[in-house]
Every structure is written in structure tokens, then in C-alpha cells.
Scaffold this motif. Structure first.
Motif, PDB file in Angstrom:
ATOM      1  N   GLY A   1      84.581  55.416  49.236  1.00 18.76           N
ATOM      2  CA  GLY A   1      83.164  55.867  48.876  1.00 18.76           C
ATOM      3  C   GLY A   1      82.983  56.161  47.377  1.00 18.76           C
ATOM      4  O   GLY A   1      81.961  56.830  47.023  1.00 18.76           O
ATOM      5  N   HIS A   2      83.852  55.926  46.395  1.00 22.24           N
ATOM      6  CA  HIS A   2      83.539  56.015  45.097  1.00 22.24           C
ATOM      7  C   HIS A   2      82.752  54.976  44.441  1.00 22.24           C
ATOM      8  O   HIS A   2      82.802  53.714  44.903  1.00 22.24           O
ATOM      9  CB  HIS A   2      85.066  56.095  44.242  1.00 22.24           C
ATOM     10  N   PRO A   3      81.809  55.049  43.663  1.00 22.15           N
ATOM     11  CA  PRO A   3      80.954  54.235  43.101  1.00 22.15           C
ATOM     12  C   PRO A   3      81.595  53.467  42.093  1.00 22.15           C
ATOM     13  O   PRO A   3      82.239  54.043  41.310  1.00 22.15           O
ATOM     14  CB  PRO A   3      79.651  54.981  42.544  1.00 22.15           C
ATOM     15  N   THR A   4      81.675  52.129  42.003  1.00 16.64           N
ATOM     16  CA  THR A   4      82.695  51.443  41.241  1.00 16.64           C
ATOM     17  C   THR A   4      81.842  50.508  40.245  1.00 16.64           C
ATOM     18  O   THR A   4      82.439  50.234  39.078  1.00 16.64           O
ATOM     19  CB  THR A   4      83.673  50.793  42.037  1.00 16.64           C
TER      20      THR A   4
ATOM     21  N   GLY B   1      84.275  56.992  39.513  1.00 17.35           N
ATOM     22  CA  GLY B   1      82.936  57.217  39.653  1.00 17.35           C
ATOM     23  C   GLY B   1      82.415  58.512  39.393  1.00 17.35           C
ATOM     24  O   GLY B   1      81.084  58.848  39.540  1.00 17.35           O
TER      25      GLY B   1
ATOM     26  N   PHE C   1      81.098  54.087  35.533  1.00 19.55           N
ATOM     27  CA  PHE C   1      81.786  54.247  36.654  1.00 19.55           C
ATOM     28  C   PHE C   1      83.294  54.917  36.620  1.00 19.55           C
ATOM     29  O   PHE C   1      84.138  54.655  37.200  1.00 19.55           O
ATOM     30  CB  PHE C   1      81.835  53.225  37.763  1.00 19.55           C
TER      31      PHE C   1
ATOM     32  N   GLU D   1      80.319  50.866  46.314  1.00 22.46           N
ATOM     33  CA  GLU D   1      81.226  51.885  46.420  1.00 22.46           C
ATOM     34  C   GLU D   1      82.439  50.932  47.082  1.00 22.46           C
ATOM     35  O   GLU D   1      82.414  50.225  47.917  1.00 22.46           O
ATOM     36  CB  GLU D   1      80.924  53.021  47.416  1.00 22.46           C
ATOM     37  N   ASN D   2      83.544  51.793  46.753  1.00 20.10           N
ATOM     38  CA  ASN D   2      84.916  51.330  47.298  1.00 20.10           C
ATOM     39  C   ASN D   2      85.179  51.834  48.629  1.00 20.10           C
ATOM     40  O   ASN D   2      84.405  52.560  49.088  1.00 20.10           O
ATOM     41  CB  ASN D   2      86.313  51.326  46.124  1.00 20.10           C
TER      42      ASN D   2
ATOM     43  N   ASP E   1      78.383  59.656  38.934  1.00 21.18           N
ATOM     44  CA  ASP E   1      78.006  60.955  39.849  1.00 21.18           C
ATOM     45  C   ASP E   1      77.511  62.219  39.208  1.00 21.18           C
ATOM     46  O   ASP E   1      76.717  62.945  39.553  1.00 21.18           O
ATOM     47  CB  ASP E   1      78.945  61.293  41.027  1.00 21.18           C
TER      48      ASP E   1
END
Ligand SMILES: [Cu+2]
Length: 190
Positions: free
Chosen positions: A82-85, A175, A171, A78-79, A179
Motif C-alpha cells: 500500500g505504499h505509493p511508489t 512513499g 516516492f 501502490e505496491n 504522503d
């Protein structure tokens, strides 16, 4: 924190099974092709299963309306927001996948400068006008990017040391795709 998340995922999985949702498992056809038909937000498969030593061709059809990416790896990163990247471990690292058309592939040995634009800003695959001096490999490993309606083929031989469970993911949109369920389990059997 990590343990809590795993427990929550397990609980969700149990609920899903309890509800009787069926799992769509895709295996290579007689030609070794694994056909994935994209939509928002799905690869068209819940599980993709292959054998170590097998040479397979992922047939990636972006039938969705958005731009989508195809990555395989383990451990989502995650960056700061908090975004999955991306994945921490790239399945394709050390492998030599053949991509058709080659322009669909990003990362690997390809060095390029995005000229200040993020991947999300790219609305095409024309890299001719970009300076080739930045190694994207450090950022995300191997990926295939496709606009709506585009198809690509990725052929790779599955190594013996890849046995185990991996994940296929997209992603895009900070993200949101991941999600929203744009992921599938990738299982390599011994
Ligand atoms: Cu996507």
C-alpha cells in the motif's frame, strides 16, 4: 474505494481553501527555467504551470537533508504494502529530456542492474561498478535522483498532447515523502 479517496481529497482541498492557505504557483522565468527548491517534504511549489510547445528547464535544487527524486506522471501506483511508489503514466515517456549532469537521471533508455540493492539503498550516483543489464524503465519511468545539496537541470519541450493536469512527485522512503506532501500539480496549458 477510489471514489471514496477522491471524495476525501476533495474534502481536504475544500478545507484547505477554506483556511485561506495560499497556493504557490511557479511558471517558467524569462530563461524558461522552473526553479524547484526542495525541502522535507516539498518541491517548493504547489503548482507548476507551463505552455504546450514551450521548452523549459527544471532547475532541481535538493536543499533538503534527505535524498529526493523527481518524477512527473499521472495515477499513483501502490505496491503490495500500500505504499505509493510511482506513476502509472510517465510524463516523459516518448520525450527526450536532457539532464545535466546526466548521472542524475535514472530510467529512460538507461539499462542497469541495481545489484540487489533498492533505490533507497543507493547512497551515490556511481553506476560505473554496476552491471548494465536490467531495464529500470519498466519499473518507474524517468526520474532524477539527488542527494542532499545536489542540483540538476532537466530540459524538455512540452508536447501538445501533454495538455492537462499531471503531478510532480517523490516516492522515497516507501512513499513517505509523497504522503508527507512532496508533490506538486503540473499543469500544461494549451
Ligand atoms: Cu523526497
Amino acid at each position: 474505494m477510489r471514489r471514496l479517496t477522491a471524495a476525501m481529497l476533495l474534502a481536504l482541498a475544500v478545507v484547505a481553501v477554506g483556511c485561506g492557505s495560499s497556493t504557490n504557483t511557479v511558471t517558467p522565468n524569462a530563461a524558461g527555467e522552473i526553479v524547484l527548491d526542495y525541502s522535507e517534504f516539498s518541491f517548493g511549489a504547489d503548482v507548476v504551470e507551463v505552455q504546450a510547445g514551450q521548452t523549459v528547464t527544471f532547475v532541481l535544487n535538493n536543499g533538503g537533508e534527505k535524498e529526493h527524486e523527481f518524477m512527473i506522471g499521472r495515477t499513483v501506483v501502490e505496491n503490495d504494502l500500500g505504499h505509493p511508489t510511482q506513476f502509472e503514466h510517465d510524463f516523459f515517456e516518448g520525450l527526450t529530456p536532457v539532464v545535466d549532469p546526466p548521472s542524475a537521471a535514472m530510467g529512460m533508455d538507461m539499462d542497469m542492474d541495481m545489484d540487489g540493492h533498492s533505490m533507497d539503498d543507493m547512497d551515490g550516483h556511481s553506476m560505473d561498478d554496476m552491471d548494465m543489464d536490467m531495464d529500470m524503465d519498466e519499473q518507474h519511468g524517468f526520474m532524477v535522483m539527488q542527494l542532499s545539496g545536489e542540483s540538476a537541470r532537466v530540459t524538455v519541450t512540452i508536447p501538445a498532447d501533454a495538455v492537462g493536469e499531471w503531478e510532480i512527485g517523490c516516492f522515497q522512503d516507501k512513499g513517505v515523502h509523497w504522503d508527507s506532501g512532496m508533490r506538486a500539480k503540473f499543469v500544461v496549458k494549451a
